[in-house]
Write an enzyme that holds these catalytic residues in place. Structure first.
Site, mmCIF file in Angstrom:
data_model
loop_
_atom_site.group_PDB
_atom_site.id
_atom_site.type_symbol
_atom_site.label_atom_id
_atom_site.label_comp_id
_atom_site.label_asym_id
_atom_site.label_seq_id
_atom_site.Cartn_x
_atom_site.Cartn_y
_atom_site.Cartn_z
ATOM 1 N N ILE A 10 0.822 -1.257 0.090
ATOM 2 C CA ILE A 10 -0.080 0.214 -0.002
ATOM 3 C C ILE A 10 1.057 1.191 -0.100
ATOM 4 C CG2 ILE A 10 -1.680 1.282 1.169
ATOM 5 C CD1 ILE A 10 -2.284 -1.739 2.782
ATOM 6 N N GLY A 11 0.664 2.102 -1.014
ATOM 7 C CA GLY A 11 1.215 3.553 -0.858
ATOM 8 C C GLY A 11 2.531 3.399 -1.745
ATOM 9 N N GLY A 13 3.159 3.255 -4.827
ATOM 10 C CA GLY A 13 3.210 4.098 -5.957
ATOM 11 C C GLY A 13 2.920 3.235 -7.247
ATOM 12 N N LYS A 14 2.024 2.518 -7.148
ATOM 13 C CA LYS A 14 1.561 1.549 -8.134
ATOM 14 C C LYS A 14 0.610 2.125 -9.227
ATOM 15 C CE LYS A 14 -0.193 -1.731 -5.350
ATOM 16 N NZ LYS A 14 -0.015 -0.897 -3.966
ATOM 17 N N SER A 16 0.374 5.269 -9.835
ATOM 18 C CA SER A 16 1.001 6.375 -10.456
ATOM 19 C C SER A 16 1.852 5.707 -11.388
ATOM 20 C CB SER A 16 1.774 7.058 -9.469
ATOM 21 O OG SER A 16 1.068 7.739 -8.618
ATOM 22 N N ASN A 55 -11.062 -10.424 -0.106
ATOM 23 C CA ASN A 55 -10.270 -11.119 -1.193
ATOM 24 C C ASN A 55 -11.167 -11.870 -2.100
ATOM 25 O OD1 ASN A 55 -7.145 -11.409 -0.449
ATOM 26 N ND2 ASN A 55 -8.338 -11.149 1.352
ATOM 27 N N ASP A 78 -2.342 -2.163 -12.152
ATOM 28 C CA ASP A 78 -1.787 -1.443 -11.124
ATOM 29 C C ASP A 78 -1.726 -2.473 -9.744
ATOM 30 O OD1 ASP A 78 -4.222 -1.403 -10.112
ATOM 31 O OD2 ASP A 78 -4.298 0.564 -9.094
ATOM 32 N N GLU A 149 -7.099 4.266 5.973
ATOM 33 C CA GLU A 149 -5.801 3.889 6.073
ATOM 34 C C GLU A 149 -4.881 4.747 7.092
ATOM 35 O OE1 GLU A 149 -5.331 2.535 1.359
ATOM 36 O OE2 GLU A 149 -4.785 4.646 1.945
#
EC number: 2.7.1.76
Length: 215
Positions: A10-11, A13-14, A16, A55, A78, A149
């Protein structure tokens, strides 16, 4: 046909990098759709109750993306379907999720992947893993501002994020479904820094050339 999938915590940058790559390569971008996921906020409130449901929801979403990616021939996604089980397994190991539910999910994943059309197309041409430190991860999570988050909403999430990072390195090392490469998300801020962006794109281009997916 070139199918690229991004992976990372998480976070990282996927999304982007997915946008940047899709624009650079002139391909279709597929996104996880976090903001439209009705289960994710519930999961953060009660992980034990919602791990299986989340999931399963994500599995259905990923398979729909795989089918669309095959039809479009060229795509960048992503999030990889291969790493969803990582979150589930971590929660089982932590005593949050039920082991029986994980076995059911894992069997469902295997069966649904067998039904994905086109045997070679089940797997991506390249998986790109974005490695980040906990500090970078927390900074980007805070910056993008999703309330559920945030550590300010639930301070215990810091331990959850740290555990998640510890699972990613072994997962990446064992991953062998396709060619892969790692991007250092601490060293290269490809979102804010143009020079870093160019270096990352060039490295990915070279990898695609090396595996025969770019001339």
């Amino acid at each position: 046909m070139t199918v690229i999938v991004l992976s990372g915590p998480i976070g990282a940058g996927k999304s982007s990098l997915t946008s940047l790559l899709a624009e650079h390569l002139g391909t279709q971008a597929f996104y996880e759709g976090v903001d439209n996921n009705p289960i994710l906020p519930l999961y953060y409130k009660d992980m034990a109750h919602y791990t299986f449901l989340l999931n399963t929801y994500l599995l259905n979403h990923r398979l729909a993306q795989i089918n669309q990616a095959i039809r479009d021939h060229n795509s960048v996604s992503d999030r990889s379907i291969y790493e969803d089980a990582l979150f589930f397994k971590m929660n089982v190991d932590s005593g949050i999720a039920d082991p029986t539910e994980f076995k059911i999910y894992d069997s469902l994943l295997e069966n649904m992947m067998e039904q994905a059309p086109g045997n070679p197309s089940k797997k991506p041409d390249l998986l790109i893993y974005i490695h980040v430190s906990l500090d970078t991860m927390l900074h980007r999570i805070q910056k993008r501002g999703r309330k559920f988050e945030q550590l300010s909403t639930d301070p215990s999430l810091k331990d959850y994020y740290a555990r998640l990072l510890s699972y990613y390195e072994p997962w990446y090392e064992k991953y062998n479904a396709s060619p892969k490469m790692m991007i250092d998300g601490d060293k290269y801020d490809f979102v804010a820094n143009e020079d870093a962006r160019r270096k990352v794109i060039n490295a990915i281009d070279q990898k695609l050339i090396d595996i025969g997916n770019l001339n």
